[in-house]
Design an enzyme around this catalytic site. Structure first.
Site, PDB file in Angstrom:
ATOM      1  N   LYS A 187      -9.694  22.325   8.052  1.00 57.49           N
ATOM      2  CA  LYS A 187      -9.685  22.886   9.335  1.00 57.49           C
ATOM      3  C   LYS A 187      -9.914  24.500   9.239  1.00 57.49           C
ATOM      4  O   LYS A 187      -8.722  25.060   9.031  1.00 57.49           O
ATOM      5  CB  LYS A 187      -8.559  22.497  10.213  1.00 57.49           C
ATOM      6  CG  LYS A 187      -8.282  21.026  10.666  1.00 57.49           C
ATOM      7  CD  LYS A 187      -7.207  20.614  11.141  1.00 57.49           C
ATOM      8  CE  LYS A 187      -7.570  18.836  11.341  1.00 57.49           C
ATOM      9  NZ  LYS A 187      -6.097  18.345  11.132  1.00 57.49           N
ATOM     10  N   THR A 221       1.037  -1.211   0.116  1.00 62.28           N
ATOM     11  CA  THR A 221       0.022  -0.056  -0.081  1.00 62.28           C
ATOM     12  C   THR A 221       0.931   1.269   0.069  1.00 62.28           C
ATOM     13  O   THR A 221       1.710   1.371   0.740  1.00 62.28           O
ATOM     14  CB  THR A 221      -0.950   0.076   1.059  1.00 62.28           C
ATOM     15  OG1 THR A 221      -1.661   1.529   1.157  1.00 62.28           O
ATOM     16  CG2 THR A 221      -0.339   0.013   2.606  1.00 62.28           C
ATOM     17  N   GLU A 273      -5.243  -2.942   4.316  1.00 62.87           N
ATOM     18  CA  GLU A 273      -4.983  -3.349   5.671  1.00 62.87           C
ATOM     19  C   GLU A 273      -6.065  -4.236   5.914  1.00 62.87           C
ATOM     20  O   GLU A 273      -6.083  -5.058   7.206  1.00 62.87           O
ATOM     21  CB  GLU A 273      -4.506  -2.366   6.694  1.00 62.87           C
ATOM     22  CG  GLU A 273      -3.161  -1.501   6.341  1.00 62.87           C
ATOM     23  CD  GLU A 273      -3.269  -0.325   5.325  1.00 62.87           C
ATOM     24  OE1 GLU A 273      -4.246  -0.370   4.657  1.00 62.87           O
ATOM     25  OE2 GLU A 273      -2.567   0.336   5.255  1.00 62.87           O
ATOM     26  N   TRP A 323     -14.310  21.571  11.461  1.00 67.49           N
ATOM     27  CA  TRP A 323     -13.777  20.719  10.394  1.00 67.49           C
ATOM     28  C   TRP A 323     -14.855  20.802   9.264  1.00 67.49           C
ATOM     29  O   TRP A 323     -15.952  20.580   9.623  1.00 67.49           O
ATOM     30  CB  TRP A 323     -13.501  19.463  10.759  1.00 67.49           C
ATOM     31  CG  TRP A 323     -12.283  19.349  11.838  1.00 67.49           C
ATOM     32  CD1 TRP A 323     -11.653  20.316  12.386  1.00 67.49           C
ATOM     33  CD2 TRP A 323     -11.657  18.041  12.225  1.00 67.49           C
ATOM     34  NE1 TRP A 323     -10.795  19.589  13.058  1.00 67.49           N
ATOM     35  CE2 TRP A 323     -10.594  18.295  13.037  1.00 67.49           C
ATOM     36  CE3 TRP A 323     -11.995  16.446  11.854  1.00 67.49           C
ATOM     37  CZ2 TRP A 323      -9.749  17.256  13.668  1.00 67.49           C
ATOM     38  CZ3 TRP A 323     -11.069  15.426  12.485  1.00 67.49           C
ATOM     39  CH2 TRP A 323     -10.063  15.953  13.106  1.00 67.49           C
TER      40      TRP A 323
END
Ligand code: AMP
Length: 547
Positions: free
Chosen positions: A444, A186, A331, A449
């Site tokens: 941000k 990855t 993963e 956010w």
């Protein structure tokens, strides 16, 4: 202590193809080949050739746990290697050919691959990397004998020669189900790629989960076409799930454009598929432009990056194709969540269904989720509180290959270990997870956010927009403000002002992007995701009109 008295039969990848041969031996596997033609045979043929290839691997000196690499499209020979390599106890290392050759050579050396199989498309890559691959003993061209390339730079073996020269008498060995079966690297945005090493056990458990009704829901009556490449997290497990279910498989080879895919869907009666949003964009554009219909396609899994609601609506409401929005990671083998309905969504009607489909879905059994705030404390599942998503389960990574990157896990108060996904999410009371961003992509603004994904989803719902990325641009007062980067559809016109007005009433005023820039293209990564880090770099010194 009383142990159960059931058989301890190891979960091995070879059992999938033995099962498919015995119970679904005459079911077809159809491939569009690099050579351009269509190849068709059955699970029984595939099993026979995989056994021949397993004998060939042994003759070439491939031993237990040796790594064998592939640079290949989705096709029957690649599928044979999935079983010949892993089934014989070696490790299948699928390499993403879209990576830079230098990176490919680095990965081959890191994995210490013994053999490298490749489709002829990738001959140039092989020629470029061969002098740098320190451990590769043989390069094998996945081609017919009469297609072997005339070149002298690399000594090549021929795949079909290897198959022909070896007997199909081969008994799949039995070994510990926890042995490594396959390896995927990855590539994060920084540092070297990291290896994710799957086991036979994790792969089989993941396949059981993948075929289940609220996941891919795969059955012997299905014809599945994996658009997602077999070099991207094992095509999301479909090469294993399909033989488990006995489903017919259609491999698209190198032709992933809308026209080629559509023709294959129709010619082979494809019922379900899976891929990233960018691929479906091409397919839908083709279908729209030519006034076509899907005559057999029932559902498709869309993941890898957020599926824009406009795409879901088009598939569902115009073409009658059910969209399963899914989320996962290399993963995680990769499946984590799938957005399947609960009974209440069916009762609530279409609008409620579309609203829930924006979310990445609920965990499939085997995956446990947890959201934590910046202090590491667990956040409530109220659909509002957002934080970092942690996961655990039998097909989730414990550590990277060769310990690269140290210990990635985090322990909770009970000492249980969790893998931090790097995704910022909310989870609602029904357990539906919704990604607001990658940790690195979130904007941000003045301590608040802003979800870049939400702003992108709105932009691509505009009829003139082909692709949109929202990134943080520096701002003297607010630290960061959203900048929308847009690729227009061919021939379409839209102004900055019109696009900004399009946000009115759809998000809070302070979340509306500060500016729009139009570009010819947005850089895509090797797995078809927008490279926002590249865009941020490109617009590092961009001066917003509000700054
Ligand atoms: P990869 O390991 O390359 O498959 O990348 C995994 C990452 O892709 C995840 O951690 C997410 O950030 C992103 N991703 C995968 N599926 C989705 C989805 N349905 N919506 C948004 N992001 C996704």
């Amino acid at each position: 202590m009383l142990h159960g008295l059931m058989m301890d039969v190891p979960l091995l990848i070879s059992s999938l193809i033995e099962h498919a041969d015995r119970h679904h031996g005459d079911v077809e596997i159809v491939s569009r080949r690099v050579e351009g033609d269509i190849h068709r045979y059955t699970y029984r043929d595939m099993h026979r050739r995989a056994r021949q290839m397993a004998n060939a691997l042994a003759a070439l000196g491939v031993a237990l746990s040796d790594r064998v690499a592939t640079l290949a499209w989705n096709g029957y020979r690649h599928h044979e290697l999935y079983f010949a390599v892993s089934g014989s106890g070696a490790v299948l290392h699928t390499i993403n050919p879209r990576l830079h050759p230098e990176q490919i050579a680095w990965i081959v050396n890191h994995a210490e691959d013994r053999l490298l199989f490749f489709d002829l498309t990738f001959l140039r890559i092989v020629e470029a990397i061969a002098p740098h691959c320190r451990t590769v003993r043989h390069f094998v061209a996945m081609a017919d004998r009469d297609r072997m390339p005339a070149q002298e730079r690399v000594e090549l073996l021929c795949y079909e020669d290897l198959v022909d020269r070896h007997s199909d008498r081969y008994a799949w060995p039995t070994f510990d189900e926890r042995l490594a079966s396959s390896l995927c690297y990855t590539s994060g945005t920084t540092g070297n790629p990291k290896g994710v090493l799957y086991s036979h056990r994790s792969t089989l458990l993941h396949a059981y989960a993948a075929v289940s009704p609220d996941a891919l829901g795969m059955s012997a009556t299905d014809t599945v076409l994996p658009v997602v490449p077999m070099f991207h997290v094992n095509a999301w497990g479909i090469p294993y799930a399909a033989p488990m279910a006995g489903a017919k498989i259609v491999f698209p080879g190198p032709n992933l454009d809308g026209k080629s895919l559509y023709e294959l869907f129709e010619a082979e009666g494809v019922t379900c598929s899976a891929g990233v949003p960018t691929v479906w964009q091409g397919l839908l554009a083709h279908v729209e432009a030519h006034g076509l219909r899907f005559s057999t396609m029932k559902r498709t899994v869309i993941g890898g990056s957020a599926c824009p609601p406009a795409m879901t609506r088009l598939f569902e409401d115009k073409y009658g194709v059910h969209v399963l929005h899914a989320w996962g990671m290399t993963e995680m083998s990769p499946l984590g969540t799938v957005c399947s309905y609960k009974p209440k969504h069916l009762a609530q009607g279409v609008e409620a269904q579309r609203a829930v489909q924006v979310k990445q879905g609920r965990a499939i059994f085997g995956v446990d989720m947890r959201v934590v705030g910046e202090d590491g404390g667990e956040l409530p599942w109220d659909g509002k509180a957002f934080g970092s998503l942690l996961v655990r389960g039998p097909w989730v990574l414990r550590e990277y290959y060769k310990g690269e990157g140290g210990n990635p896990l985090r322990a909770d108060e009970r000492g249980r270990e969790w893998f931090p996904t790097g995704d910022v999410v909310t989870i609602d009371p029904d357990g539906y997870m919704h990604i607001t961003d990658r940790t690195k992509d979130v904007i941000k603004s003045g301590g608040e956010w802003i979800s870049s994904i939400e702003l992108e989803n709105i932009a691509v719902a505009h009829p003139a927009v082909a692709m949109a990325a929202c990134i943080a641009a520096p701002h003297p007062k607010w630290d960061e403000r959203p900048l929308l980067v847009v690729v227009k559809k061919p021939g379409a016109t839209v102004t900055r002002e019109e696009l900004l007005a399009f946000y009115e009433g759809k998000v809070a005023k302070w979340q509306v992007p500060d500016d729009v820039v139009f570009v010819d293209s947005i850089p895509l990564g090797a797995t078809g995701k927008m490279l926002k880090n590249k865009l941020r770099e490109q617009f590092r010194n961009y001066r917003l009109p509000t700054a």
